[in-house]
Design an enzyme around this catalytic site. Structure first.
Site, PDB file in Angstrom:
ATOM      1  N   ILE A   1      53.381 -20.827 -12.871  1.00  0.00           N
ATOM      2  CA  ILE A   1      53.869 -22.017 -13.559  1.00  0.00           C
ATOM      3  C   ILE A   1      53.357 -23.206 -12.767  1.00  0.00           C
ATOM      4  O   ILE A   1      53.531 -23.268 -11.551  1.00  0.00           O
ATOM      5  CB  ILE A   1      55.402 -22.023 -13.708  1.00  0.00           C
ATOM      6  CG1 ILE A   1      55.872 -23.236 -14.536  1.00  0.00           C
ATOM      7  CG2 ILE A   1      56.099 -21.943 -12.371  1.00  0.00           C
ATOM      8  CD1 ILE A   1      57.329 -23.174 -14.964  1.00  0.00           C
TER       9      ILE A   1
ATOM     10  N   VAL B   1      52.317 -27.588 -12.964  1.00  0.00           N
ATOM     11  CA  VAL B   1      52.218 -28.906 -13.585  1.00  0.00           C
ATOM     12  C   VAL B   1      51.093 -29.648 -12.885  1.00  0.00           C
ATOM     13  O   VAL B   1      50.945 -29.548 -11.656  1.00  0.00           O
ATOM     14  CB  VAL B   1      53.547 -29.687 -13.457  1.00  0.00           C
ATOM     15  CG1 VAL B   1      53.396 -31.135 -13.908  1.00  0.00           C
ATOM     16  CG2 VAL B   1      54.653 -28.992 -14.244  1.00  0.00           C
TER      17      VAL B   1
ATOM     18  N   GLU C   1      58.091 -15.111  -7.742  1.00  0.00           N
ATOM     19  CA  GLU C   1      57.822 -15.225  -6.314  1.00  0.00           C
ATOM     20  C   GLU C   1      57.356 -16.643  -6.039  1.00  0.00           C
ATOM     21  O   GLU C   1      56.698 -17.256  -6.876  1.00  0.00           O
ATOM     22  CB  GLU C   1      56.712 -14.261  -5.851  1.00  0.00           C
ATOM     23  CG  GLU C   1      57.099 -12.797  -5.881  1.00  0.00           C
ATOM     24  CD  GLU C   1      56.830 -12.140  -7.227  1.00  0.00           C
ATOM     25  OE1 GLU C   1      57.311 -11.022  -7.433  1.00  0.00           O
ATOM     26  OE2 GLU C   1      56.151 -12.749  -8.086  1.00  0.00           O
TER      27      GLU C   1
ATOM     28  N   ASN D   1      56.291 -23.799  -0.121  1.00  0.00           N
ATOM     29  CA  ASN D   1      56.327 -24.626  -1.321  1.00  0.00           C
ATOM     30  C   ASN D   1      57.765 -25.103  -1.559  1.00  0.00           C
ATOM     31  O   ASN D   1      58.432 -24.717  -2.512  1.00  0.00           O
ATOM     32  CB  ASN D   1      55.792 -23.854  -2.530  1.00  0.00           C
ATOM     33  CG  ASN D   1      55.508 -24.748  -3.721  1.00  0.00           C
ATOM     34  OD1 ASN D   1      55.933 -25.889  -3.772  1.00  0.00           O
ATOM     35  ND2 ASN D   1      54.795 -24.200  -4.698  1.00  0.00           N
TER      36      ASN D   1
ATOM     37  N   TYR E   1      63.392 -24.561  -8.541  1.00  0.00           N
ATOM     38  CA  TYR E   1      63.945 -23.287  -9.000  1.00  0.00           C
ATOM     39  C   TYR E   1      65.438 -23.192  -8.693  1.00  0.00           C
ATOM     40  O   TYR E   1      66.220 -22.716  -9.524  1.00  0.00           O
ATOM     41  CB  TYR E   1      63.203 -22.111  -8.371  1.00  0.00           C
ATOM     42  CG  TYR E   1      61.739 -22.047  -8.715  1.00  0.00           C
ATOM     43  CD1 TYR E   1      61.259 -22.392  -9.975  1.00  0.00           C
ATOM     44  CD2 TYR E   1      60.806 -21.645  -7.761  1.00  0.00           C
ATOM     45  CE1 TYR E   1      59.914 -22.332 -10.286  1.00  0.00           C
ATOM     46  CE2 TYR E   1      59.453 -21.570  -8.060  1.00  0.00           C
ATOM     47  CZ  TYR E   1      59.021 -21.923  -9.323  1.00  0.00           C
ATOM     48  OH  TYR E   1      57.687 -21.862  -9.619  1.00  0.00           O
TER      49      TYR E   1
END
Length: 174
Positions: free
Chosen positions: A82, A84, A116, A121, A128
């Protein structure tokens, strides 16, 4: 004409749609700017089959701003990628993409979502956690990385999961 009707007749600011081969150039542009170890174009091309849920968030008739790749399983959905566009981060697009993943999970009958993420990060981990995911495990030496001397090494992964029903309630998704 009332303001509510005027708002509803305006074109959407962003559209969410299935990724196609025509999107791969834009997706790769984002992927290579967002990650030191990006997926290859072949990875994305391979995911353009019915076994995966692969969507892009884009400006209507315009560029791709983000995307996700997820793999349905038996009563679960694994979020594989995922992303952006780094120039568009902080605008809520990640939440829109996570909502799309959640809807895909519901449509596939999943009860559990998991993913994962690199421990380095921090921004993604915060997103999340804010969304409702919780760390449940760690995978040793999962991601390619470079050590402080620029030598190849591996970075662990944090495994995060969330119950689909809890996310639906939290996000107000039917």
């Amino acid at each position: 004409m009332n303001a509510r009707l005027e708002q509803s007749t305006q074109p959407p600011q962003f559209e969410l749609r299935e990724m196609t081969e025509a999107d791969l150039h834009g997706v790769m542009s984002i992927e290579t700017r967002a990650y030191d170890f990006p997926w290859s174009q072949g990875n994305f091309a391979d995911s353009l089959n019915p076994r995966y849920v692969v969507q892009v968030l884009a400006v209507p008739q315009g560029p791709v701003l983000g995307y996700f790749v997820a793999m349905p399983g038996v009563e679960e959905m694994h979020l594989l990628n995922i992303t952006v566009d780094p120039l568009k981060q902080g605008l809520g697009l990640g939440l829109q993409l996570l909502d799309a993943v959640l809807l895909a999970a519901v449509m596939h009958g999943a009860h559990l979502l998991w993913l994962e993420v690199r421990p380095s990060n921090r921004r993604a981990i915060r997103l999340y956690e804010r969304y409702g995911f919780h760390a449940v495990a760690q995978r040793r030496n999962y991601y390619p990385a470079l050590d402080r001397y620029g030598q190849p090494c591996k970075e662990d992964a944090i495994v995060m999961s969330a119950q689909v029903d809890q996310l639906r309630e939290r996000r107000g998704v039917a």
